[in-house]
Design an enzyme around this catalytic site. Structure first.
Site, short mmCIF file in Angstrom:
data_model
loop_
_atom_site.label_atom_id
_atom_site.label_comp_id
_atom_site.label_asym_id
_atom_site.label_seq_id
_atom_site.Cartn_x
_atom_site.Cartn_y
_atom_site.Cartn_z
N ASP A 31 0.82 -1.23 0.00
CA ASP A 31 0.00 0.00 0.00
C ASP A 31 0.84 1.27 0.00
O ASP A 31 0.43 2.30 0.54
CB ASP A 31 -0.93 0.05 1.23
N HIS B 285 -4.48 -1.80 -5.77
CA HIS B 285 -3.80 -0.55 -6.11
C HIS B 285 -4.89 0.48 -6.36
O HIS B 285 -5.80 0.23 -7.15
CB HIS B 285 -3.02 -0.68 -7.41
P1 GDP Z 1 -0.43 0.30 -3.74
O1 GDP Z 1 -1.02 -1.03 -3.44
O2 GDP Z 1 1.02 0.37 -3.39
O3 GDP Z 1 -0.71 0.76 -5.13
O4 GDP Z 1 -1.10 1.36 -2.76
P2 GDP Z 1 -2.65 1.60 -2.41
O5 GDP Z 1 -3.34 2.10 -3.60
O6 GDP Z 1 -3.21 0.45 -1.70
O7 GDP Z 1 -2.50 2.74 -1.29
C1 GDP Z 1 -1.97 3.96 -1.52
C2 GDP Z 1 -2.98 5.01 -1.10
O8 GDP Z 1 -2.36 6.26 -1.13
C3 GDP Z 1 -4.17 5.13 -2.04
O9 GDP Z 1 -5.29 5.57 -1.30
C4 GDP Z 1 -3.71 6.19 -3.02
O10 GDP Z 1 -4.78 6.87 -3.66
C5 GDP Z 1 -3.00 7.11 -2.09
N1 GDP Z 1 -1.93 7.95 -2.61
C6 GDP Z 1 -0.90 7.62 -3.44
N2 GDP Z 1 -0.03 8.64 -3.51
C7 GDP Z 1 -0.52 9.62 -2.70
C8 GDP Z 1 -0.05 10.90 -2.30
O11 GDP Z 1 1.01 11.37 -2.69
N3 GDP Z 1 -0.83 11.60 -1.41
C9 GDP Z 1 -2.01 11.14 -0.93
N4 GDP Z 1 -2.70 11.88 -0.08
N5 GDP Z 1 -2.46 9.92 -1.27
C10 GDP Z 1 -1.73 9.18 -2.13
#
Ligand code: GDP
Length: 425
Positions: A12, A40
């Site tokens: 995440d 994701h």
């Molecule tokens: P992944 O599995 O690594 O792709 O990550 P996830 O999607 O599960 O979790 C990452 C969370 O952080 C999600 O809610 C994204 O929309 C959010 N996100 C990613 N980059 C940023 C950022 O720079 N700022 C904020 N506020 N949210 C972000």
């Protein structure tokens, strides 16, 4: 050229967003391990999406999205995600599924649930999507490859062998009904037809793409600390989320892998069981959790509240090292704008009072306490800033600090959940 985008921590970290961003300039995006057990989150012009199994290049018409042989292919989940995308107006993406990929069986999902129920409080925090039973069967050589679905004699023979043990377990250990072979064969033949146009030799496809100088992105799921060998075993997943394994799970030459982006958050979040040293609790945790990510820190697949904590230098330096990261991508930097001072976990204190800075094995980790230092906050909303130089000074100092202590360069910083919220340093 092959590049990998992987998680430095517990998953995440924001890999989906980074992959979606880099996919614009890529030709192929490959999922190489795991299945529909993690999500994701991607926010772009089409809307907000939680992808579980589809590679994050599906929003780009120029990208071929490959499901490599290392993936746990849940056909229904894949087709469901595709339907969801097209209903939201996303043009039909190009998808190629390896004919060597193995198929997630309905009984894998059932066994995962039954086993977690049986273990009760000793369970490993599985997402109950069948991952551990799937990979156990794969390595016990009773799994089924996609190519085997198209030959009824092979399919029948393989299932007859596999079901003997399954049915004993169902009957004797779990007290559940046995599996109906004929029903299962009919079901598998049906889903095999549904994916037939997407199935092919992805290894040859990737080799040709690599030789032709195309850019191939390997997209990892979860993160270093969930790796069965290098992570917090047994609180790990069942396939390797490491960039090095990406070459195997996708089917590309390791010497083609030139860049490894390890994604990490500006704080920590962790979903699932296992030790999490820098975790915070109470009101401070609630505030960080609610401000984190795009809609608070709640699991994209399970909706479970994620545990949150401060940035963990020990875990992230280790995570980047094991990934062989050529750079760190720091996400969710905007989230920390509310803090006067930002605590960072710089070392662990073991049960015997020793201060350590190398990530230990799980039994030691279980008893570690965080050693915190604080950095000054910047008390400003940095979303919307488009040039790195325009970030507040203390914010840039925070990035400098993380780069130094993790011993890994940082060139990209994310200041919001949208594709456009990215700053190049
Ligand atoms: P992944 O599995 O690594 O792709 O990550 P996830 O999607 O599960 O979790 C990452 C969370 O952080 C999600 O809610 C994204 O929309 C959010 N996100 C990613 N980059 C940023 C950022 O720079 N700022 C904020 N506020 N949210 C972000």
């Amino acid at each position: 050229m092959v590049q990998a985008i992987v998680g430095a921590n517990w998953g995440d970290e924001g890999k989906g967003k980074v992959t979606d961003l880099l996919a614009e300039k890529s030709d192929v995006v490959v999922r190489f391990q795991g299945g529909a057990n993690a999500g994701h989150t991607i926010i772009n012009d089409y809307g907000r999406f939680s992808l579980h199994l589809l590679p994050s290049g599906v929003f780009h018409q120029n990208v071929v999205n490959v499901i490599g042989p290392g993936v746990a292919l849940n056909v229904e989940a894949l087709l469901g995600e595709l339907k969801h995308l097209t209903e939201a107006g996303v043009p039909q993406p190009k998808i190629l599924i390896s004919d060597r990929c193995q198929v997630m069986m309905p009984y894998h999902v059932d066994f995962d649930k039954f086993e977690e129920e049986r273990l009760g409080k000793n369970s490993f925090g599985s997402t109950k999507s069948g991952i551990a039973p799937f990979y156990s069967d794969k390595f016990a050589k009773v799994g089924l490859q996609v190519c085997q679905l198209y030959d009824e004699a092979i399919l029948r023979e393989r299932l007859e062998i596999a079901l003997v043990k399954k049915n004993v377990l169902l009957r004797e250990l779990y007290g559940k009904p046995e599996i109906d072979l004929e029903g299962l064969i009919a079901y598998l033949q049906k889903i095999a037809e549904e994916i037939r146009p997407m199935v092919g030799d992805t290894t040859k496809f990737l080799r040709d793409a690599d030789r032709a100088g195309k850019t191939i992105l390997l997209e990892g799921q979860l993160g270093t600390l969930r790796d069965p060998d290098h992570g917090i075993y047994p609180y790990t997943t069942s396939s390797s989320p490491l960039a090095a394994f990406g070459c195997i799970g996708a089917g590309v030459s390791p010497v083609s892998l030139q860049k490894i982006y390890a994604v990490t958050k500006a704080y920590s979040s962790c979903v699932g069981a296992g030790p999490f040293v820098s975790e915070i609790f109470g009101d401070a945790a609630k505030e960080l959790r609610d401000r984190g990510g795009d809609k608070g820190e709640y699991g994209a697949t399970t909706g479970r509240p994620r545990s949150v904590g401060w940035f963990d230098v020990v875990a992230t330096r280790y995570g980047a090292m094991v990934q062989g990261a050529t750079e760190l991508v720091l996400t969710n930097l905007d989230v920390l704008g509310y803090l006067d001072e930002i605590p960072v976990c710089v070392a662990y204190e073991t049960e015997s009072g020793e201060r350590i800075t190398e990530f230990p094995t799980t039994p030691t980790l279980m008893h570690c306490k965080p050693v915190l230092e604080t950095l000054p906050g910047w008390k400003q909303d940095i979303r919307g800033i488009t040039r790195y130089e325009d970030l507040p000074e203390n914010c840039r100092k925070y990035v400098d600090y993380i780069e130094r202590v993790t011993e890994t360069p940082i060139h990209m910083v994310s200041n919001g959940p949208k594709r456009s919220d990215i700053l190049y340093r």
